[in-house]
Design a protein around this motif. Structure first.
Motif, PDB file in Angstrom:
ATOM      1  N   GLY A  81       0.724  -0.948   0.045  1.00  0.00           N
ATOM      2  CA  GLY A  81       0.000  -0.055   0.030  1.00  0.00           C
ATOM      3  C   GLY A  81       0.904   1.312   0.067  1.00  0.00           C
ATOM      4  N   ILE A  82       1.787   1.414   0.820  1.00  0.00           N
ATOM      5  CA  ILE A  82       2.673   2.491   1.063  1.00  0.00           C
ATOM      6  C   ILE A  82       3.386   2.647  -0.370  1.00  0.00           C
ATOM      7  N   LEU A  83       3.861   1.594  -0.900  1.00  0.00           N
ATOM      8  CA  LEU A  83       4.781   1.493  -2.090  1.00  0.00           C
ATOM      9  C   LEU A  83       3.942   2.037  -3.457  1.00  0.00           C
ATOM     10  N   TRP A  84       2.763   1.629  -3.363  1.00  0.00           N
ATOM     11  CA  TRP A  84       1.985   1.874  -4.491  1.00  0.00           C
ATOM     12  C   TRP A  84       1.472   3.361  -4.393  1.00  0.00           C
ATOM     13  N   ALA A  85       1.424   3.774  -3.202  1.00  0.00           N
ATOM     14  CA  ALA A  85       1.237   5.356  -3.153  1.00  0.00           C
ATOM     15  C   ALA A  85       2.154   6.002  -3.436  1.00  0.00           C
ATOM     16  N   MET A  86       3.539   5.910  -2.861  1.00  0.00           N
ATOM     17  CA  MET A  86       4.762   6.406  -3.459  1.00  0.00           C
ATOM     18  C   MET A  86       4.915   6.427  -4.903  1.00  0.00           C
ATOM     19  N   THR A  87       4.911   5.249  -5.608  1.00  0.00           N
ATOM     20  CA  THR A  87       5.040   5.161  -7.063  1.00  0.00           C
ATOM     21  C   THR A  87       3.903   5.869  -7.720  1.00  0.00           C
ATOM     22  N   GLY A  88       2.759   5.886  -7.292  1.00  0.00           N
ATOM     23  CA  GLY A  88       1.652   6.750  -7.864  1.00  0.00           C
ATOM     24  C   GLY A  88       2.073   8.180  -7.901  1.00  0.00           C
ATOM     25  N   LEU A  89       2.592   8.633  -6.611  1.00  0.00           N
ATOM     26  CA  LEU A  89       2.903  10.106  -6.498  1.00  0.00           C
ATOM     27  C   LEU A  89       3.958  10.371  -7.522  1.00  0.00           C
ATOM     28  N   ALA A  90       4.950   9.547  -7.996  1.00  0.00           N
ATOM     29  CA  ALA A  90       5.677   9.914  -9.182  1.00  0.00           C
ATOM     30  C   ALA A  90       5.190  10.268 -10.529  1.00  0.00           C
ATOM     31  N   SER A  91       3.902   9.776 -10.504  1.00  0.00           N
ATOM     32  CA  SER A  91       3.122   9.542 -11.881  1.00  0.00           C
ATOM     33  C   SER A  91       1.975  10.591 -12.017  1.00  0.00           C
ATOM     34  N   ARG A  92       1.314  11.123 -10.656  1.00  0.00           N
ATOM     35  CA  ARG A  92       0.064  11.909 -10.598  1.00  0.00           C
ATOM     36  C   ARG A  92      -0.002  12.455  -9.364  1.00  0.00           C
ATOM     37  N   PRO A  93      -0.538  13.555  -9.434  1.00  0.00           N
ATOM     38  CA  PRO A  93      -0.962  14.235  -8.013  1.00  0.00           C
ATOM     39  C   PRO A  93      -1.613  13.401  -6.867  1.00  0.00           C
ATOM     40  N   LEU A  94      -1.292  13.918  -5.626  1.00  0.00           N
ATOM     41  CA  LEU A  94      -1.997  13.346  -4.452  1.00  0.00           C
ATOM     42  C   LEU A  94      -3.464  13.477  -4.744  1.00  0.00           C
ATOM     43  N   ASP A  95      -4.066  11.861  -4.692  1.00  0.00           N
ATOM     44  CA  ASP A  95      -5.690  11.885  -4.747  1.00  0.00           C
ATOM     45  C   ASP A  95      -6.326  11.188  -3.505  1.00  0.00           C
ATOM     46  N   GLY A  96      -7.463  10.995  -3.482  1.00  0.00           N
ATOM     47  CA  GLY A  96      -8.039  10.379  -2.663  1.00  0.00           C
ATOM     48  C   GLY A  96      -7.630   8.568  -2.650  1.00  0.00           C
ATOM     49  N   VAL A  97      -7.450   8.192  -3.949  1.00  0.00           N
ATOM     50  CA  VAL A  97      -7.216   6.958  -4.106  1.00  0.00           C
ATOM     51  C   VAL A  97      -5.770   6.811  -3.496  1.00  0.00           C
ATOM     52  N   LEU A  98      -4.738   7.607  -3.773  1.00  0.00           N
ATOM     53  CA  LEU A  98      -3.382   7.507  -3.385  1.00  0.00           C
ATOM     54  C   LEU A  98      -3.164   7.490  -1.725  1.00  0.00           C
ATOM     55  N   ALA A  99      -4.061   8.547  -1.300  1.00  0.00           N
ATOM     56  CA  ALA A  99      -4.122   8.761   0.171  1.00  0.00           C
ATOM     57  C   ALA A  99      -4.822   7.546   0.806  1.00  0.00           C
ATOM     58  N   GLY A 100      -5.675   6.887   0.266  1.00  0.00           N
ATOM     59  CA  GLY A 100      -6.210   5.702   0.894  1.00  0.00           C
ATOM     60  C   GLY A 100      -5.313   4.538   0.806  1.00  0.00           C
ATOM     61  N   TYR A 101      -4.586   4.547  -0.177  1.00  0.00           N
ATOM     62  CA  TYR A 101      -3.452   3.390  -0.007  1.00  0.00           C
ATOM     63  C   TYR A 101      -2.548   3.554   0.731  1.00  0.00           C
ATOM     64  N   LEU A 102      -2.103   4.880   0.919  1.00  0.00           N
ATOM     65  CA  LEU A 102      -0.786   5.133   2.000  1.00  0.00           C
ATOM     66  C   LEU A 102      -1.471   4.942   3.409  1.00  0.00           C
ATOM     67  N   ALA A 103      -2.706   5.448   3.651  1.00  0.00           N
ATOM     68  CA  ALA A 103      -3.158   5.209   5.149  1.00  0.00           C
ATOM     69  C   ALA A 103      -3.485   3.816   5.457  1.00  0.00           C
ATOM     70  N   GLY A 104      -3.935   3.027   4.234  1.00  0.00           N
ATOM     71  CA  GLY A 104      -4.233   1.605   4.730  1.00  0.00           C
ATOM     72  C   GLY A 104      -2.822   0.952   4.885  1.00  0.00           C
ATOM     73  N   GLY A 105      -1.910   1.051   4.107  1.00  0.00           N
ATOM     74  CA  GLY A 105      -0.566   0.690   4.184  1.00  0.00           C
ATOM     75  C   GLY A 105      -0.024   0.837   5.517  1.00  0.00           C
TER      76      GLY A 105
END
Length: 457
Positions: free
Chosen positions: A195-219
């Protein structure tokens, strides 16, 4: 040595082949990074439990199984047809690598008396450096002249030779321990890190959104749950009792921070050479070959030094040398001489070759004989966690200075920078190297502390 070598060969070859894999399989830039991250994640999550398998079923048996799984994973990667298939098959490869890595240090610790382990681990460092050189040379030739699938086919004969040699010369010696499996711990650790790595990798390709925040918090939540599970489980994935050994905690923290500080360097320097200086992937990699060769020479001598004076001085010295390397890398600009990158890599490879044999000897020397496999797996897990987060941090640093999609394209070698963007990117890398320098200094502090803690104990 062959086990370490095959892992190093695979790592450098895959990095060189990413542009060709992306084009041939028609996969996105963000997905192609998971060809690297997925492999590291599998090693990270599985190492502790597979080290436990060695204690339960025989370390040599699990070690040989690792080569078999790695060979099968390599064949499957060569047959991959799209993004999910190659990422999934890289996970299989990672499982094989985890079996090899989690049991190799334990086998060495069984075969060699304490006063000779540093030398043995030094030769392992030689195998890693030599494998990295082979990976660069073979990778460049293969990517240029043959289909990319051959970067995985090459693992088959190397792995087969290693398997045959292990079958002939290695025998299980330690007593087997009966332990329970910690499936829930493995699942929560794996999903939490994912979850944390998916959020960090996603941040490198798009701005922070609810989905990425959810992956980060869930991780993060899952990692907290993992901690509670480990405290209560009789045979946890992460054996917390090891941390009661005075020298163990600082040694493992030094390993984790060294992984965070050093693993990103290769990618940041490659991105600098390709993006800012306009070099081809193979030319950029060849510039770093002398560093790997020098690291191969230093490793065995560093191991012998460890046997003579103990692990604290060589490991801490190695981290100090790595700090100096970060200072050299931080001087690179859009117009600086290319020799800075080559010299910086020479210095950091010396630092790594001093650190790894000494730190491994410290961890394995402190572990109880009946838990050598667990200790080996925990060491690999801490090192891999550092590498995983180091890799995603490198992408985030790059994408902070330039457009995110362009950062990915530079990483895989399909785009270059010019003008103002090249200058901005080089400046952001300078800040990143200074930050990595701070991490290395903290690792050196932990490395030095373990000597004091051991004396007090």
């Amino acid at each position: 040595m062959i086990g370490v070598l095959i892992s190093a060969v695979d790592g450098t070859i895959v990095v060189l082949a990413l542009p060709v894999i992306e084009e041939d399989l028609h996969i996105t830039l963000s997905a192609v990074t998971w060809v690297v991250v997925g492999y590291l994640l599998a090693v990270t999550v599985l190492s502790t439990q597979l080290g436990r398998f060695g204690d339960m079923f025989g370390r040599v048996r699990m070690y040989k199984t690792g080569f078999l799984v790695f060979i099968i994973g390599s064949i499957l990667c060569a047959l991959a047809w799209n993004a999910p298939s190659i990422i999934g098959f890289r996970l299989v490869q990672g499982a094989g690598a985890a079996l090899i890595a989690a049991n190799s240090s334990a086998i060495i610790s069984e075969l060699y008396p304490p006063k000779e382990r540093g030398r043995a681990f030094g030769y392992n460092a030689l195998g890693f450096s030599f494998g990295s050189v082979i990976g660069v040379l073979l990778g460049g030739l293969m990517v240029t002249y043959v289909p990319w699938q051959w970067i995985f086919w090459i693992n088959v004969p190397i792995g087969a030779v290693a398997l045959l040699l292990a079958q002939r010369v290695l025998r299980d010696q330690g007593e087997r321990q009966r332990r329970r499996f910690d499936f829930l711990g493995m699942i929560t650790l794996g999903l939490g890190l994912f979850g944390i790595l998916w959020a960090m990798t996603g941040l490198a390709s798009r701005p922070l959104d609810g989905v990425l925040a959810g992956y980060l918090a869930g991780g993060i939540v899952l990692l907290v749950v993992f901690g509670f599970i480990e405290v209560r489980h009789p045979d946890p994935t992460l054996d917390l009792s090891l941390f009661r050994i005075p020298t163990m905690t600082p040694s493992l923290l030094a390993s984790l921070l060294q992984g965070v500080g050093s693993f990103a360097v290769l990618f940041l320097v490659i991105m600098y050479l390709q993006g800012t200086r306009g070099m081809d992937p193979i030319d950029a990699s060849m510039l770093l070959v002398p560093g790997y060769l020098l690291g191969a020479v230093v490793g065995p001598y560093a191991g012998r030094l460890t046997d003579r004076v103990g692990p604290v001085i060589p490991a801490t010295l190695g981290l100090g040398v790595s700090v100096a390397a970060m200072a050299i890398f931080a001087q690179m600009t859009a117009t600086s001489d290319l020799w800075l990158a080559a010299v910086g890599n020479l210095v950091i490879m010396i630092g790594g070759s001093l650190f790894f044999p000494a730190n491994t000897a410290a961890v394995m020397g402190a572990a109880p004989p009946e838990r050598l496999g667990i200790a080996s797996g925990v060491l690999r897990t801490f090192s891999s966690i550092g590498m995983v987060f180091s890799f995603t941090t490198a992408i985030l640093v790059a994408s902070h200075a330039i457009p995110r999609n362009l950062a990915f394209a530079i990483f895989v070698g399909t785009s270059r920078l010019d003008g103002r963007l090249a200058v901005v990117f080089a400046e952001s890398l300078r800040a990143a190297f200074y930050a990595l320098m701070g991490i290395m200094i903290l690792a050196a502090v932990f490395s030095a502390i373990r000597g004091t803690r051991r004396n007090k104990g």
